[in-house]
Design an enzyme around this catalytic site. Structure first.
Site, mmCIF file in Angstrom:
data_model
loop_
_atom_site.group_PDB
_atom_site.id
_atom_site.type_symbol
_atom_site.label_atom_id
_atom_site.label_comp_id
_atom_site.label_asym_id
_atom_site.label_seq_id
_atom_site.Cartn_x
_atom_site.Cartn_y
_atom_site.Cartn_z
ATOM 1 N N HIS A 66 0.832 -1.201 0.000
ATOM 2 C CA HIS A 66 0.000 0.000 0.000
ATOM 3 C C HIS A 66 0.870 1.255 0.000
ATOM 4 O O HIS A 66 1.835 1.346 0.765
ATOM 5 C CB HIS A 66 -0.917 0.011 1.224
ATOM 6 C CG HIS A 66 -1.777 -1.206 1.342
ATOM 7 N ND1 HIS A 66 -2.229 -1.690 2.541
ATOM 8 C CD2 HIS A 66 -2.265 -2.055 0.389
ATOM 9 C CE1 HIS A 66 -2.961 -2.780 2.339
ATOM 10 N NE2 HIS A 66 -2.993 -3.012 1.035
ATOM 11 N N TYR A 129 1.992 1.582 13.577
ATOM 12 C CA TYR A 129 2.557 2.626 12.721
ATOM 13 C C TYR A 129 1.969 3.989 13.060
ATOM 14 O O TYR A 129 0.776 4.157 13.237
ATOM 15 C CB TYR A 129 2.391 2.304 11.242
ATOM 16 C CG TYR A 129 1.018 1.906 10.759
ATOM 17 C CD1 TYR A 129 0.248 2.762 9.991
ATOM 18 C CD2 TYR A 129 0.507 0.630 11.040
ATOM 19 C CE1 TYR A 129 -1.004 2.390 9.524
ATOM 20 C CE2 TYR A 129 -0.737 0.252 10.584
ATOM 21 C CZ TYR A 129 -1.487 1.135 9.828
ATOM 22 O OH TYR A 129 -2.728 0.769 9.367
#
Length: 473
Positions: A66, A129
């Site tokens: 992604h 993240y």
């Protein structure tokens, strides 16, 4: 336990961070994100605004590739993953790959436009993240098939293994040959139809140019509606420059709106969107008679403001506002000459018409050609010069307006002696007597160039640029 360390990778901007882990019989502790220490080692101060976590129930869970339009700082809270990245940005590094195993002692900074993926190597892995923009529903971004033959990622657990779990969406991602590379964020030029705006457009051919009709920086509604997330740099050449009309009630309002309130709004936007804001200021923030103007080199960047009139006051306020955003350059200029009506072209026109004018000889400074300002902006941005305020004029011996007019006459085939001198007070006496608005002028507008030259940029001599300018306009 290792020391905190940041390593580069073959993908520009993709950085591996080795984290000290403190452990005992109870488990372990680490500083997963430590802004001061990590930025000191070269990690970008990317300003995270959201923290996401992904739980992977079993070994073999595989996600990606992604390419989100924001920066990420990835790590694991527990377990281990094999992380893989593919550069999906426009440019020579498009398609470059890098991979590494991530446990509690490793983190990776992923810049915008680099495709991110991982494979869980242990049951119960928690992948974490930090990102520096908020996720927006319905926003599309590039993706890449996990098994793309060009990227050729060497997954520890083969993708056709029964252990591997991949979503249907990720299985449908395109191959690299079908991917449209992610474009870099853009540069925006404000005030694009002015003298400086046109020079900036020539120096930044790939930039987007906005006139006041397209983006009125004095309109809060227009600023709020603009897609700032698409930009990395904003060059603000929009300003109110009618120094005498600024002394009228209507002009005062307009000057403060364009020169102070608008830069303050742009500074807030720059901070929110992590933009670099370049703003152009003026010698009018000084009175020309205080301490700085008596130094041999002229006004310095850190000299206290002493503006005389409304225009100078509004510009000083704009300087203060722009300095509040971390990534800023304020370029302080004097006696700007570019494409359009200006003093040099007026003097050449008088020379051609046989007029012998009286020009003030008690104001001293240097010309600043718009091409020089544009080149200085390009230099500061490309060189990564420290953010802050820089004086930008052309170089050479300071001159009075009369001396410059005389030089224009000489270059136009007339004798410079036909230009006579007069004082600022005498020049404006008739206008003042008639009740016309007149702004006070700083008598010494010489700006020190030492700070700019220390960055490696030395402006051309004003007389050399004057000759070049008159040869092409």
């Amino acid at each position: 336990m290792t020391d905190l360390r940041v390593d580069e990778t073959p993908i520009p901007g993709l950085l591996v961070v080795h984290l000290p882990v403190h452990g005992d019989a109870r488990g372990w502790f680490k500083e997963n994100w430590q802004r001061a220490k990590m930025t000191a080692l070269g990690l970008p101060d990317f300003g995270p605004v959201q923290n996401n976590m992904s739980f992977n129930a079993t070994r073999g869970a595989t996600r990606g590739i992604h390419t989100e339009p924001w920066d990420k700082f990835v790590s694991v809270a527990t377990g281990k993953v094999f992380g893989a990245w593919v550069d999906m940005r426009e440019g020579d590094s498009f398609g470059a790959t890098f991979s590494i195993e991530i446990d509690e002692s490793v983190a990776v900074f992923v810049p915008r436009g680099v495709g991110n993926s991982y494979q869980a190597l242990a049951d119960g892995t928690v992948y974490s993240y930090l990102v520096n923009d908020h996720w927006r529903p319905g926003f599309a971004y590039p993706a890449l098939h996990l098994g793309d033959e060009t990227a050729a990622i060497d997954w520890p657990i083969p993708l056709d293994s029964p252990e591997v779990e991949i979503s249907d969406k990720d299985r449908a991602n395109p191959r690299l040959s079908e991917v449209t590379p992610m474009a870099a964020k853009k540069t925006l030029i404000l005030g694009g139809n002015g003298q400086l705006g046109r020079a900036l457009a020539a120096a930044f051919p790939g930039a987007e140019v906005a006139t006041r009709a397209e983006l009125d920086v004095t309109s809060p509604e227009a600023l709020a509606a603009w897609p700032w997330q698409e930009y990395a740099v904003v060059l603000n050449a929009a300003a109110y420059t009618a120094v005498d009309l600024a002394e009228t009630p209507e002009g005062r309002c307009d000057a403060w709106a364009a020169n102070a309130t608008a830069p303050a709004a742009l500074a807030r936007i720059a901070t929110e969107h992590r933009l670099t804001l370049v703003h152009v200021s003026s010698d009018y923030v000084f009175d020309g008679v205080s301490t700085g103007s008596t130094s041999e080199d002229g006004h310095t960047e850190d000299e206290p403001f002493t503006p005389l009139g409304v225009y100078g006051q509004s510009k000083a306020a704009g300087d203060i506002a722009v300095a509040t955003t971390p990534r800023h350059y304020v370029l302080r200029t004097s006696w700007v000459i570019g494409e359009g009506k200006n003093f040099v072209l007026t003097m050449r026109s008088l020379a051609e018409k046989g007029v012998s004018p009286a020009v003030v000889d008690d104001q001293v400074g240097r010309l600043t050609f718009t091409s020089t300002i544009a080149d200085a902006v390009r230099h500061l941005l490309d060189s990564g010069a420290p953010y802050g305020t820089y004086n930008v004029t052309n170089s050479g011996e300071p001159m009075s307006w009369r001396q410059i007019a005389a030089e224009v006459f000489s270059l136009s085939g007339r004798s410079g002696d036909e230009v006579t001198g007069t004082s600022t007070e005498a020049y404006f006496a008739d206008a003042i007597a008639a009740g016309k608005p007149i702004s006070p002028r700083p008598l010494n507008s010489v700006l020190s160039l030492a700070k700019l030259e220390a960055t490696g940029f030395t402006p051309a001599d004003q007389l050399e640029e004057l000759r070049r300018y008159l040869s092409v306009v």
